[in-house]
Structures are given as C-alpha cells and as structure tokens.
Design an enzyme around this catalytic site. Structure first.
Site, PDB file in Angstrom:
ATOM      1  N   CYS A  28      -3.288  -0.343  14.943  1.00 21.10           N
ATOM      2  CA  CYS A  28      -3.890   0.550  13.739  1.00 21.10           C
ATOM      3  C   CYS A  28      -5.378  -0.860  13.658  1.00 21.10           C
ATOM      4  CB  CYS A  28      -3.624   0.259  13.001  1.00 21.10           C
ATOM      5  SG  CYS A  28      -3.943   1.709  11.099  1.00 21.10           S
ATOM      6  N   CYS A  40       2.060   3.171   9.571  1.00 27.07           N
ATOM      7  CA  CYS A  40       0.539   2.358  10.354  1.00 27.07           C
ATOM      8  C   CYS A  40       1.555   2.626  11.548  1.00 27.07           C
ATOM      9  CB  CYS A  40       0.418   1.908  10.516  1.00 27.07           C
ATOM     10  SG  CYS A  40      -0.413   1.994   8.942  1.00 27.07           S
ATOM     11  N   CYS A  47      -0.649   7.094   7.464  1.00 24.45           N
ATOM     12  CA  CYS A  47      -1.905   6.339   7.315  1.00 24.45           C
ATOM     13  C   CYS A  47      -3.399   7.142   7.614  1.00 24.45           C
ATOM     14  CB  CYS A  47      -1.675   4.792   8.099  1.00 24.45           C
ATOM     15  SG  CYS A  47      -3.717   4.556   7.813  1.00 24.45           S
ATOM     16  N   ARG A  49       4.131   6.448   3.452  1.00 19.72           N
ATOM     17  CA  ARG A  49       3.531   7.968   4.116  1.00 19.72           C
ATOM     18  C   ARG A  49       2.647   7.303   4.734  1.00 19.72           C
ATOM     19  NH1 ARG A  49       0.421   6.185  -0.861  1.00 19.72           N
ATOM     20  NH2 ARG A  49      -1.270   5.946  -0.688  1.00 19.72           N
ATOM     21  N   THR A  51       1.265  -1.347   0.187  1.00 23.24           N
ATOM     22  CA  THR A  51      -0.100  -0.247  -0.306  1.00 23.24           C
ATOM     23  C   THR A  51       0.976   1.546   0.444  1.00 23.24           C
ATOM     24  OG1 THR A  51      -0.286  -0.366   2.017  1.00 23.24           O
ATOM     25  CG2 THR A  51      -1.733  -0.938   1.387  1.00 23.24           C
ATOM     26  N   ASP A 108      15.567  11.499  51.687  1.00 27.67           N
ATOM     27  CA  ASP A 108      14.934  12.805  52.587  1.00 27.67           C
ATOM     28  C   ASP A 108      13.572  12.459  53.340  1.00 27.67           C
ATOM     29  OD1 ASP A 108      12.209  14.385  50.378  1.00 27.67           O
ATOM     30  OD2 ASP A 108      11.765  13.338  51.163  1.00 27.67           O
ATOM     31  N   CYS A 114      -5.204   5.559  11.085  1.00 26.42           N
ATOM     32  CA  CYS A 114      -4.829   5.364  12.766  1.00 26.42           C
ATOM     33  C   CYS A 114      -3.563   7.127  12.965  1.00 26.42           C
ATOM     34  CB  CYS A 114      -4.012   4.289  12.586  1.00 26.42           C
ATOM     35  SG  CYS A 114      -2.026   4.228  11.977  1.00 26.42           S
TER      36      CYS A 114
END
Length: 474
Positions: free
Chosen positions: A38, A34, A65, A63, A30, A433, A68
């Site tokens: 996702c 993601c 998604c 690139r 694709t 402390d 998501c």
C-alpha cells in the site's frame, strides 16, 4: 499460520509487492487493513497487526483500504502449494463451494465434520469457512457494483448473500461505505481489478499477479494445445468457453504489464467468483515466481534459462475432467492428431467440452481412436460422474493419482500430467516423457528416466515448473 512480525513489517516498510496476498496489514489507529505494498504512509510498529487472510482482518473489526484494494491482491501462493486440508479448503472456497453447498458441503468434500474444519481453519487462518466465504462475497459484490449496471438487490443475490440487508451490512463493514457509494467514479490506481468503462453484457477485470510473468510461454503452450471449437490463443490473448456451476461463460485473457485483462461474459452472474478462480488457476496467477525461480536457479543447468526467461508459469486448466481426457487422447500421438480427435468429441456448435455424463452418452463413432483408449475415457467419465474419482481443485492429490492409475489404460505419465495441469500439483514430474528427456539432454542433464528423476529431486517442491522449462528446451 505464524506470521513473523519483523519480516512482515520490513515488507510493509519497503512496500514489497511480492508479499501482496501472503498477509494483510491492519492499522489500529485507522481501523483499516491494507496489502503490504500500500502506498500510504508506513504505520508505526505499535499500531500494526498482521493477519493471514482478509477474512481474519475483517473478523478483527478492520475495513478494507479504499486506496490499495487489498481484496484485489493476488491470492496466497501457499494455497496452491499446500496439499493438506487447509490448502484444499481454500481452493474449494475460492471456487464457490460454500456459497453453493454451504459449510456442510465443504466439510463433506473434505471428509471432516463442520466443527473440526472450522477449528482447523480458524487456527491457521484466523477465520472459519463462513468468514472466508463472506470476504469473497464482498469482493465479488464490489466487482459487480463497479463493472455492471445490475441493480444492487440483484448484485446482493448474485454475489451469494442471503438477503439485501446482509449485503448492505457487509459492504458497509468491509469497505466503510454503503454499496451505492462504490458506484461513484473513482480515480483509483491501476491496482484495482475493475475496468473503468464497463460494457453492457460484459465484465472487465484486472487479474493481479506477482511479477515477473513470462506471458509468451503461457500463450505459446496454450496455443499449441488449443482444441478447435473450444478454445483459441494467439500471441496476445487466450479465449475459451467455460462450464460453470450455474451456467456457461466465455472468457478472453490478455496478459499485460502488472495484470491480466479479463473479459467475461456470463450467462449467470452468480458464477463470477468461480469463473475468476478458474481463470487465475489456468494461468497460475497466484504463484510466487521469485521463490520458484530462485530455487530452480540453484541448479547450474537451469540457471541460464531462468535468467533468460524469468517468471515461467505452469499452464493449468479450467476443467480437470477435460484435462484428463486430453491427457488420455494425447498418449503416444502428435499434438495435431490429439487436437483433431478431441475436437470431434465436441458437438457441432457446442463450444463447451463435453461433461462426464455427455461423454458417456456419445456413440462409438465419436471416438476416433483405438477401442482400448475409448474404453479408458469412458471408465474415467464413469468414475468422475459417479463420484468415485475427485479431480477438482480441492481434491487430495495423492488420492487423485491413485484413482487415475487404478483405471485401465492410465499409467504414471497420464496421471502425472493430470496432477500437474488438472489438479494443480506444483511438484509433479514426468521423467519418461520424450520432450522432457530431450530438454534435459539439451541442458546437459541426464536423459535416462531413472537418472533424470533422481536429479529432479533437487527441484522439489517446484518440479512442475522445471518440467515446463525442460519442454521449452526440447
């Protein structure tokens, strides 16, 4: 960074949100990358590539998604834990150093040549400092496009791009659409950090985190220590003013299930990325609470509290110098007295805690404290203003502690407190402390500082988180 394919694929197959931000899943069929959680169909193993950063996935030609929103995932907890050059570089890039000072400025802060720094980051993260900063600019631009009415040309320069053409090309490459398309109404999931109804003059964001988040402990801690005139907190929201590289801002942070709602009002939108980075750091939103709690629960003394209050974070700060001053003032005085003294250092109506230069300009009467403590604060301000002491997120933690303890009037407790809350060390511990010792005793642990410190070794590298839990038991 080595990513084990089988382990990563199991996380993707189960849509395990705990791994969001740890790595990114790129699908060759694709061309999209993601977050592991996702909700899309799990890709076939032969079509999957894993990348340690969004920048590495982008550099490989994938690139983001649109479903998501991988750029909206929590940051990797590794960058908070790691004290090496790569971890320091990632914290500085997140704070916008490359956008302001370029790669030479980043390299100079870290003490390496540009070439060597690029080589180290590329080897570990799959991308160099410019690519990592570019990925952050793309995220900042998307937020501004979706949440403000600024023109696209204004957004381009506000996000740190050198030209409108560079902005357009980057948005198309990263998100697969032109900038104007990102302004269309979306039906996206609640995972998006952008508000659906932006208000004029304000930026609404959803800051993601890995659950669980024990919001009550964060807000209680901040409320008890809030400096009048600078910050305030109640049972639901924390508010304060921020000093940022290009101007000032106010922020309101409201933890909710799944995200922290943030309302930012910036005097200069170029400060969006550092403002978000500082808010995330303040609330420790990039932590991995499951890993931390699992490690602490191995101690039988802490296990019941971990089970009762899962996801306790370390409240940090938005300004390390401010935190150092607060630590000095808080030595051997009550919290109420410290807040009163600190509020008098803030000029009337200023809202912002004074900078190192402003502290040096204050008259003696502004310091309602012993002369020795006043001298310590001035020595601190001079060291930070002169560049001799680095307390920023990308500081070398060991050097910061050495630099602090070299100043007159600063001991191990103060330096450790600043390391934990100011510099962000997840493994600081304060065995002397009083509150820590009382909390330890209440849990059946040794309250002698030396014995307690020896016992705490088993909590490494999460001693700061154990310390917060001991304070809650004091």
């Amino acid at each position: 960074m080595e990513l084990d394919f089988e382990r990563c694929y199991r996380a993707v197959d189960s849509r395990d949100g705990r791994f969001d931000g740890w790595f990114f899943t790129a699908v060759t069929s694709t061309g999209i990358y993601c977050r592991p959680s996702c909700p899309a169909v799990t890709p076939k193993p032969e079509n999957v590539r894993f990348h340690p950063t969004a920048a590495a996935a982008q550099r490989a030609g994938f690139r983001a998604c649109r479903r998501c929103r991988p750029d909206a995932a929590p940051g990797s907890p590794e960058w908070d834990v790691r004290a090496d050059v790569v971890g320091r570089a990632m914290r500085l890039i997140g704070d916008g150093v490359v956008d302001r000072d370029g790669v030479p400025g980043l390299a100079g802060r870290l003490g390496y040549t540009e070439r060597h720094l690029h080589r180290m980051l590329t080897a570990e993260l799959g991308a160099g400092p410019l690519a990592l900063a570019r990925a952050q600019r793309a995220q900042t631009a998307r937020i501004l496009i979706e949440t403000t009415d600024l023109g696209l040309a204004e957004i381009a320069f506000a996000a740190g791009f050198g030209s409108v053409r560079q902005f357009n090309d980057t948005i198309r490459e990263v998100f697969g659409s032109p900038p104007s398309a990102l302004r269309r109404p979306k039906r996206g999931p609640a995972a998006s950090e952008a508000s659906e109804a932006p208000e004029p003059g304000a930026i609404h964001l959803r800051l993601a985190y890995r659950p669980p988040l024990h919001a009550e402990s964060l807000l209680e801690f901040l409320a008890l220590r809030a400096v009048p005139g600078v910050e305030e907190a109640d049972a639901t929201t924390y508010r304060r003013a921020l000093r940022l590289p290009h101007g000032t801002a106010t922020v309101e942070l409201t933890p909710t299930p799944g995200y922290v709602a943030a309302l930012l009002r910036l005097s200069d939108v170029r400060d969006l990325a550092p403002a978000v980075a500082r808010c995330r750091r303040l609330l420790d939103l990039d932590a991995d609470p499951v890993a931390v709690d699992a490690a602490l629960a191995e101690d039988e003394a802490l296990a019941p509290q971990v089970a009762k209050e899962a996801g306790v974070r370390v409240p940090r700060s938005v300004d390390s110098f401010e935190m150092a001053v607060r630590a000095i003032v808080g030595q051997q005085v009550s919290g109420a007295a410290a807040r009163k003294v600190l509020s008098r250092l803030v000029p009337p109506g200023a809202q912002l805690f004074p900078s190192p230069e402003e502290v040096l300009a204050l008259p003696d009467e502004a310091f309602r404290m012993p002369a020795a403590r006043r001298a310590t604060i001035r020595a601190l301000a001079e060291a930070v203003a002169g560049g001799g002491l680095d307390l920023d997120p990308g500081a070398d933690r060991e050097e910061a502690v050495r630099g602090l303890t070299a100043l007159p009037g600063i001991g191990s407790w103060t330096a450790g407190y600043v390391a934990m809350r100011g510099v962000g060390d997840p493994d600081a511990f304060l065995p002397t402390d009083l509150g820590v010792r009382r909390g330890a005793k209440a849990l059946g642990l040794p309250d002698d500082p030396k014995a307690l410190d020896a016992h705490a070794a088993r909590w490494a590298p999460w001693r700061s988180y154990a310390l917060i839990r001991l304070w809650r038991n004091a």
